[in-house]
Design an enzyme around this catalytic site. Structure first.
Site, mmCIF file in Angstrom:
data_model
loop_
_atom_site.group_PDB
_atom_site.id
_atom_site.type_symbol
_atom_site.label_atom_id
_atom_site.label_comp_id
_atom_site.label_asym_id
_atom_site.label_seq_id
_atom_site.Cartn_x
_atom_site.Cartn_y
_atom_site.Cartn_z
ATOM 1 N N LYS A 151 1.341 -0.587 15.200
ATOM 2 C CA LYS A 151 2.773 -0.655 15.527
ATOM 3 C C LYS A 151 3.164 -1.893 16.338
ATOM 4 C CE LYS A 151 4.027 2.952 13.394
ATOM 5 N NZ LYS A 151 4.339 2.554 12.018
ATOM 6 N N HIS B 188 0.851 -1.200 0.000
ATOM 7 C CA HIS B 188 0.000 0.000 0.000
ATOM 8 C C HIS B 188 0.882 1.243 0.000
ATOM 9 C CE1 HIS B 188 -4.150 -1.567 1.533
ATOM 10 N NE2 HIS B 188 -3.655 -2.314 0.555
ATOM 11 N N TYR C 35 4.167 6.408 10.086
ATOM 12 C CA TYR C 35 3.309 5.291 9.696
ATOM 13 C C TYR C 35 4.113 4.201 8.985
ATOM 14 C CZ TYR C 35 -0.941 2.822 8.440
ATOM 15 O OH TYR C 35 -1.923 1.857 8.337
ATOM 16 N N PRO D 80 -3.865 -0.062 19.015
ATOM 17 C CA PRO D 80 -3.687 -0.552 17.632
ATOM 18 C C PRO D 80 -3.733 0.529 16.544
ATOM 19 C CG PRO D 80 -5.858 -1.110 18.466
ATOM 20 C CD PRO D 80 -5.113 -0.531 19.618
ATOM 21 N N TYR E 154 -8.759 5.370 8.194
ATOM 22 C CA TYR E 154 -8.910 5.645 9.626
ATOM 23 C C TYR E 154 -9.904 6.790 9.711
ATOM 24 C CZ TYR E 154 -4.604 2.941 10.534
ATOM 25 O OH TYR E 154 -3.654 1.952 10.623
HETATM 26 C C1 PHB Z 1 -5.915 -4.605 10.869
HETATM 27 O O1 PHB Z 1 -5.934 -4.828 9.656
HETATM 28 O O2 PHB Z 1 -6.343 -5.434 11.685
HETATM 29 C C2 PHB Z 1 -5.397 -3.304 11.364
HETATM 30 C C3 PHB Z 1 -4.860 -2.405 10.458
HETATM 31 C C4 PHB Z 1 -4.367 -1.199 10.897
HETATM 32 C C5 PHB Z 1 -4.425 -0.903 12.237
HETATM 33 C C6 PHB Z 1 -4.942 -1.800 13.156
HETATM 34 C C7 PHB Z 1 -5.434 -3.005 12.710
HETATM 35 O O3 PHB Z 1 -3.950 0.303 12.661
#
Ligand code: PHB
Ligand code: APR
Length: 392
Positions: free
Chosen positions: A300, A76, A387, A296, A204
């Site tokens: 990280k 990505h 990130y 989460p 997000y």
């Molecule tokens: C996930 O795909 O489970 C996932 C992706 C990004 C995050 C947290 C969880 O920041």
């Protein structure tokens, strides 16, 4: 399976930290025994995040377990932040020259387990009463039971890769460790479903109703989350209710494309920031979740764990070549990176979630910061740099 009475590094815990460390040490000619209290199937049943930094991919390559990741992982080049009816793409590639790879932690663990089995390396699953001893001497020991019989493995070093609830950190004398913690007043309700993602990159979402995240495991499987109350139970969230809430938290022009379907996994996770310092006591090294937890937001957790064991493997290799400086510097070197990831995960969590105690003013502050982010390439670059991951 014969369990040796002696090894160079006894690894407690067969999560991603323990298994990756085992593989990196094996490539360097260092013997390990992994001791895990659960079954392999139980370990594989835990659903965790799925975004790998380049540093993590490099370490998985070095460990010889990156073939399926390269074949099936999704690179990505960007990530989206939405608020209200707006959505801003952060162009990771343009801003940092790097990308992230979307590949589930369960798959990383499976690849590491397969490699360990293929090399014939010893992993003890379903070990009972695991305990660590003589940590400040030169010959630490791990004791455990298997099928009711007692066992002991002596080692030069013990790696505590046994997660937040493990026995290793708990075995360090209380006056040696200092811990830092923040518990957030909400959880994440997550589902897995076989539907195409609403957007080809992650979203997000900050919304007045709370945070949401649109993530994926493949082009036909999604992992989606909504911020929920810590008192919520999964039974209160039938699929229809989940999708309805998820949809309301996305910008309308995105939400209208949402395809929903039955979930086949649903769970609620609390959010916590936690660090234990130092990450070494005598001949015990802590790595991964046993030493630190991040919320989460930003994914990280696994990447920090991989960084720890990458640095530990390097330090142990240097030790066996006759240079002990690496193991002496292990804790300080890890913690510099850990605290920066803690800061980013805390900041990103604070920016994107609804904090009831911050009220309407808090929400306005978040909206202003997100609006600023849209206008400022400098701020986008700061987000992108964190990130995609900081160097080891
Ligand atoms: C996930 O795909 O489970 C996932 C992706 C990004 C995050 C947290 C969880 O920041
Ligand atoms: N003895 C042996 N094994 C133990 C013990 C014990 N006393 N206590 C816990 N374990 C095992 C757990 O069953 C688990 O399989 O240690 C393992 C720790 O694995 P994780 O919790 O996955 O931690 P880690 O390997 O450090 O992974 C870090 O993965 O767990 C996610 O959110 C975490 O993304 C982060 C990354």
């Amino acid at each position: 399976m014969t369990i040796p009475q002696r090894t160079q590094v006894a690894i407690v815990g067969a999560g991603p930290s323990g298994l990756l460390l085992g593989q990196l040490l094996h490539k360097a000619g260092i013997d390990t025994v992994v001791i895990e209290q659960r079954s392999a199937d139980y370990v594989l049943g835990r659903i965790r995040a799925g975004v790998l930094e380049q540093v993590t991919v490099d370490l998985l390559e070095q460990a010889g377990v990156a073939d399926r990741l390269h074949a099936e992982g999704l690179p990505h080049d960007g990530v989206n932040l939405s608020f209200g009816d707006r959505m801003q793409r952060i162009d990771l590639k343009a801003l940092t020259g790097k990308h992230v790879t979307v590949y589930g932690q369960t798959e990383v663990t499976r690849d590491l387990m397969d490699a360990r089995r293929a090399e014939g390396l010893v992993t003890v699953y379903e070990a009972g009463d695991v305990a660590v001893h003589d940590l400040d001497g030169t010959s630490p020991r791990v004791t455990f039971t298997l099928d009711g019989r007692p066992h002991e493995v002596r080692a030069d070093f013990i790696a505590g890769c046994d997660g937040y609830h493990g026995v290793c950190r708990a075995s360090v004398p209380q006056d040696v460790l200092k811990t830092y913690e923040r518990v957030y007043p909400f959880g994440w309700l997550g589902i897995l479903a076989d539907v195409p993602p609403v957007e080809h990159e992650l979203i997000y979402a900050n919304s007045e109703r709370g945070f949401a995240l649109s993530s994926m495991r493949s082009s036909t499987r999604v992992r989606c989350y909504v911020q929920c109350s810590l008192d919520d139970k999964v039974e209160q969230w039938p699929d229809d209710a989940f999708w309805a809430e998820f949809k309301r938290r996305l910008p309308p022009h995105v939400a209208e494309r949402l395809i929903t379907g039955p979930s086949f996994e649903k769970s609620i996770a609390p959010l916590r920031s936690f660090v234990a310092e130092p990450m070494r006591f005598g001949r015990l090294f802590l790595a991964g979740d046993s030493a630190h937890i991040v919320p989460p937001t930003g994914a990280k957790g696994l990447n920090l764990a991989a960084g720890d064991v990458g640095m530990l493997a390097e330090a142990l290799q240097a030790y066996y070549r006759g240079d002990p400086a690496g193991i002496d510097g292990y804790s300080a070197r890890c913690l510099r990176r850990v605290w920066k990831a803690e800061r980013f995960s805390w900041w990103f969590t604070s920016l994107m979630h609804r904090f009831p105690e911050n009220g309407e003013f808090g929400f306005k502050m978040q909206t202003a910061e997100l609006d600023y982010l849209c206008q400022s390439e400098a701020m986008q670059k700061v987000v992108a740099e964190n990130y995609v991951g900081l160097p080891l």
